[in-house]
Enzyme design. Structure first.
Site, short mmCIF file in Angstrom:
data_model
loop_
_atom_site.label_atom_id
_atom_site.label_comp_id
_atom_site.label_asym_id
_atom_site.label_seq_id
_atom_site.Cartn_x
_atom_site.Cartn_y
_atom_site.Cartn_z
N HIS A 182 0.73 -1.34 0.10
CA HIS A 182 0.41 -0.44 -0.05
C HIS A 182 1.27 1.62 -0.07
O HIS A 182 1.90 1.31 0.57
CB HIS A 182 -1.08 0.22 1.06
CG HIS A 182 -0.24 0.38 2.27
ND1 HIS A 182 0.32 0.80 3.36
CD2 HIS A 182 -0.77 -1.20 3.53
CE1 HIS A 182 1.06 0.09 4.43
NE2 HIS A 182 0.21 -0.67 4.42
N HIS A 240 3.59 1.62 2.64
CA HIS A 240 5.26 0.39 2.07
C HIS A 240 5.77 1.68 0.94
O HIS A 240 7.20 2.13 0.93
CB HIS A 240 4.88 -0.50 1.39
CG HIS A 240 3.91 -1.46 2.18
ND1 HIS A 240 2.84 -1.90 1.88
CD2 HIS A 240 4.52 -1.99 3.04
CE1 HIS A 240 2.76 -2.60 2.98
NE2 HIS A 240 3.44 -2.68 4.15
N CYS A 267 2.00 -10.34 20.00
CA CYS A 267 1.63 -9.80 18.85
C CYS A 267 2.02 -10.15 17.69
O CYS A 267 3.20 -10.29 16.93
CB CYS A 267 1.23 -8.36 18.75
SG CYS A 267 0.80 -8.03 16.90
N CYS A 288 2.76 -7.92 14.34
CA CYS A 288 3.97 -6.90 14.57
C CYS A 288 4.96 -7.86 15.08
O CYS A 288 5.87 -8.14 14.99
CB CYS A 288 4.09 -6.21 16.20
SG CYS A 288 2.67 -4.98 16.37
N CYS A 316 -2.55 -5.34 21.52
CA CYS A 316 -1.35 -4.32 20.56
C CYS A 316 -2.41 -2.75 20.49
O CYS A 316 -2.92 -2.91 19.71
CB CYS A 316 -1.13 -5.02 19.17
SG CYS A 316 -0.02 -3.89 18.42
N HIS A 376 -2.69 -2.63 16.28
CA HIS A 376 -3.28 -3.56 15.99
C HIS A 376 -4.52 -3.71 16.18
O HIS A 376 -5.30 -3.99 15.22
CB HIS A 376 -2.32 -4.51 15.29
CG HIS A 376 -1.87 -5.04 14.18
ND1 HIS A 376 0.33 -4.56 14.64
CD2 HIS A 376 -1.05 -5.53 12.87
CE1 HIS A 376 0.75 -4.46 13.66
NE2 HIS A 376 0.18 -4.83 12.53
N LYS A 387 -2.92 5.46 11.25
CA LYS A 387 -2.22 4.81 10.48
C LYS A 387 -2.25 3.65 8.57
O LYS A 387 -3.32 2.89 9.27
CB LYS A 387 -1.07 4.31 11.10
CG LYS A 387 0.33 3.41 11.14
CD LYS A 387 1.08 2.50 11.27
CE LYS A 387 1.98 1.88 11.48
NZ LYS A 387 1.72 0.92 10.46
N LYS A 447 -3.11 -2.56 5.86
CA LYS A 447 -4.78 -3.36 5.19
C LYS A 447 -5.15 -3.43 6.43
O LYS A 447 -6.46 -3.96 6.28
CB LYS A 447 -3.52 -3.93 5.23
CG LYS A 447 -3.01 -4.13 3.41
CD LYS A 447 -3.92 -4.09 2.43
CE LYS A 447 -3.90 -4.19 0.89
NZ LYS A 447 -2.64 -3.02 0.60
#
Length: 525
Positions: free
Chosen positions: A22, A25, A131, A134, A148, A151, A304, A307
């Site tokens: 995405h 990245h 997690c 992560c 987390c 996430h 943030k 996905k």
């Protein structure tokens, strides 16, 4: 630069192949590409590494959920998604490392065996929150009501007998390193976070897992696989020949490349890169990276890019409307590198129109059209505007300093300010009015030459961030034949005035940044 000189070595993080890339990245990868292209144009030897992180539970579970074997899943995504997207975005990497490649797995095992023999590895029991998103063992402060913080998903409690790395032994050395070398971790907020974390006390690190088998086998214990982060961090060194003997090609590559000059990372993976990674290198008796730079997050709707939270936007969603150059330009220009920044379609439309279409693209169109109209498409005699030449010299100096310091926004701003100045020069000189008086022909030609020469400089300075449009402009100016490839032009020589050859054929090519059409959601440009 001689063959024996050290290369400027820059890395991106290697990205999990649990999905296609995405724009989060792409943000990091474009930044790395911009900086390495700039260093190449400084005449330096450069090595730019990116790649994919293919081991661990996250990738394994994603593959299973898609009815695929982990290796098949990785192979398919790398070839159908990751490499094509980087090609589309004009990413000129020198190497693409995959952690499932033998060159990586074999060197990881060799390095790990070396740490074991030096006494930095021991067996122990691990129990605590983990997690999978992560791929990280969490501390109490990393959780929010058992979830987390990154996430927003519940962590899993893990209890295993593992192999541990004596991370705590390196805490005093790491604190000294950052206090004596502040540029080793930037920006300052990131360094302060790392030093504070280290001063709070650091436990030894579990570096193996025994409850699943998708990973690199621990060389002395085949029932365990290497913890995915310990495996992944080593990619920066395995890709350039870590553990290879001196005199071999790998050993020579390592000698020319290591230590890395810049590791670009997102701030969420800062601790891995600024605590665990240098400690691993210290244990192995190797130099630590010169700089770890933690950039901010790209935010969508205040969150943030992710996905898992459905805020991941594919680069093609943006490039299909604005083009690749505008995509690259916008993210480096609009957001100070190191800070969080929100992506906004409206802001990108506004900048595209005012900065790329009106300022830069229109200047190129005006110049080529006027040379065609008034000079039969032939570049007139040399002339030098002292004001433009002085301003260009200052621009190059300012931009070079800023970009090499990873202040991409200031570097691009300096170049675009010069572009505005050239536009102002054309407006003030009014060549269309001068052209009406045959006795002022030499004055007209001077205006056109100075404008063309300014565009030569702009095309070189903007090439590292907008390689497609600048290459087109380079050919319109006839510079490809007379001066050689745009990639070979040196930053240090850009401000030498009068490089375009009089008599060169100037062509009026297609518009570099065409007016935006109303997009599919009805948002107008």
């Amino acid at each position: 630069m001689s063959d024996s000189a050290k290369s400027f070595y820059l890395t991106t993080p290697i990205y999990y192949v649990n999905d296609a890339p995405h724009i989060g990245h792409a943000y990091t990868t474009v930044a790395g590409d911009f900086l390495t292209r700039w260093h190449r144009q400084k005449g330096e030897s450069v090595w730019y590494l990116t790649g994919t992180d293919e081991h661990g539970q996250k990738v394994m579970r994603t593959a299973e959920a898609n009815g695929a074997q982990p290796q098949d899943w990785c192979d398919r995504l790398v070839e159908s998604a990751w490499k094509p997207v980087w090609k589309h975005l004009e990413i000129a990497y020198d190497d693409f490392i995959r952690t499932t490649e033998p060159r990586h797995t074999e060197r990881v095992q060799k390095f790990l065996q070396g740490l074991m023999e030096k006494g930095f590895i021991y067996e122990g029991n691990y129990e605590g929150p983990y997690c999978v998103g992560c791929e990280e063992f969490k501390l109490p402060g990393d959780l929010d009501e058992g979830k987390c913080k990154i996430h927003s998903k519940p962590v899993e409690l893990v209890k295993e007998t593992n192999w541990f790395f004596k991370l705590s032994e390196f805490v005093p050395k790491l604190i000294d390193h950052y206090k004596n070398n502040p540029s080793a971790c930037e920006p300052e907020s990131a360094r302060n976070e790392v030093v504070s974390f280290l001063e709070g006390g650091v436990s030894d690190l579990s570096i193996s897992r025994s409850t699943f088998n998708w990973g690199i086998k621990v060389p002395w214990d085949s029932k365990q696989v290497v913890y995915v982060w310990f495996d992944a961090l080593l990619n920066y060194a395995t890709a350039v020949g870590l553990t290879d003997a001196k005199g071999t090609s790998g050993g020579e590559k390592f000698g020319k490349t290591w230590p890395a000059d810049v590791h670009l990372v997102g701030k969420d993976i800062l601790r891995f890169h600024a605590v665990i990674w240098p400690a691993m290198l210290m244990a192995g008796g190797l130099p630590v990276p010169k700089k770890v730079f933690a950039h901010g997050w790209l935010l969508v709707g205040g969150e943030k890019m992710s996905k898992s939270k459905l805020t991941g936007i594919a680069p093609a969603d943006i490039t299909s409307h604005f083009g690749v150059d505008a995509f690259r330009y916008y993210f480096m220009r609009a957001i100070p590198f190191g800070s969080d920044g929100s992506f906004s379609w409206e802001d990108m439309s506004a900048r595209y129109t005012s900065e790329l279409a009106n300022d830069f693209g229109n200047l190129a169109s005006r110049l080529t059209a006027m040379i065609e109209k008034y000079c039969g498409g032939i570049l007139p005699a040399r002339s030098e505007s002292k004001e433009l030449a002085t301003s260009l010299a200052n621009t190059v100096q300012t931009a070079d300093k800023a970009i090499c310091n990873l202040d991409f926004q200031s570097g691009i701003n300096a170049v675009m300010e010069f572009c505005k100045e050239v536009n102002g020069y054309v407006t003030a000189k009014e060549p269309w009015a001068v052209a009406k008086d045959e006795s002022r022909k030499s004055e007209l030609e001077a205006i056109l030459y100075n404008t063309a020469e300014s565009l030569r400089a702009l095309s070189i300075l903007l090439h590292p961030i907008m390689p497609i449009a600048t290459k087109k402009l380079w050919s319109y100016l006839g510079a490809q034949d007379s001066l050689g490839e745009i990639e070979k032009q040196k930053i240090s020589e850009v401000s030498k005035w009068g490089q375009l050859l009089p008599g060169t054929k100037i062509s009026k090519g297609e518009i570099l940044f065409p007016r935006l059409e109303t997009d599919r959601d009805g948002r107008s440009s």
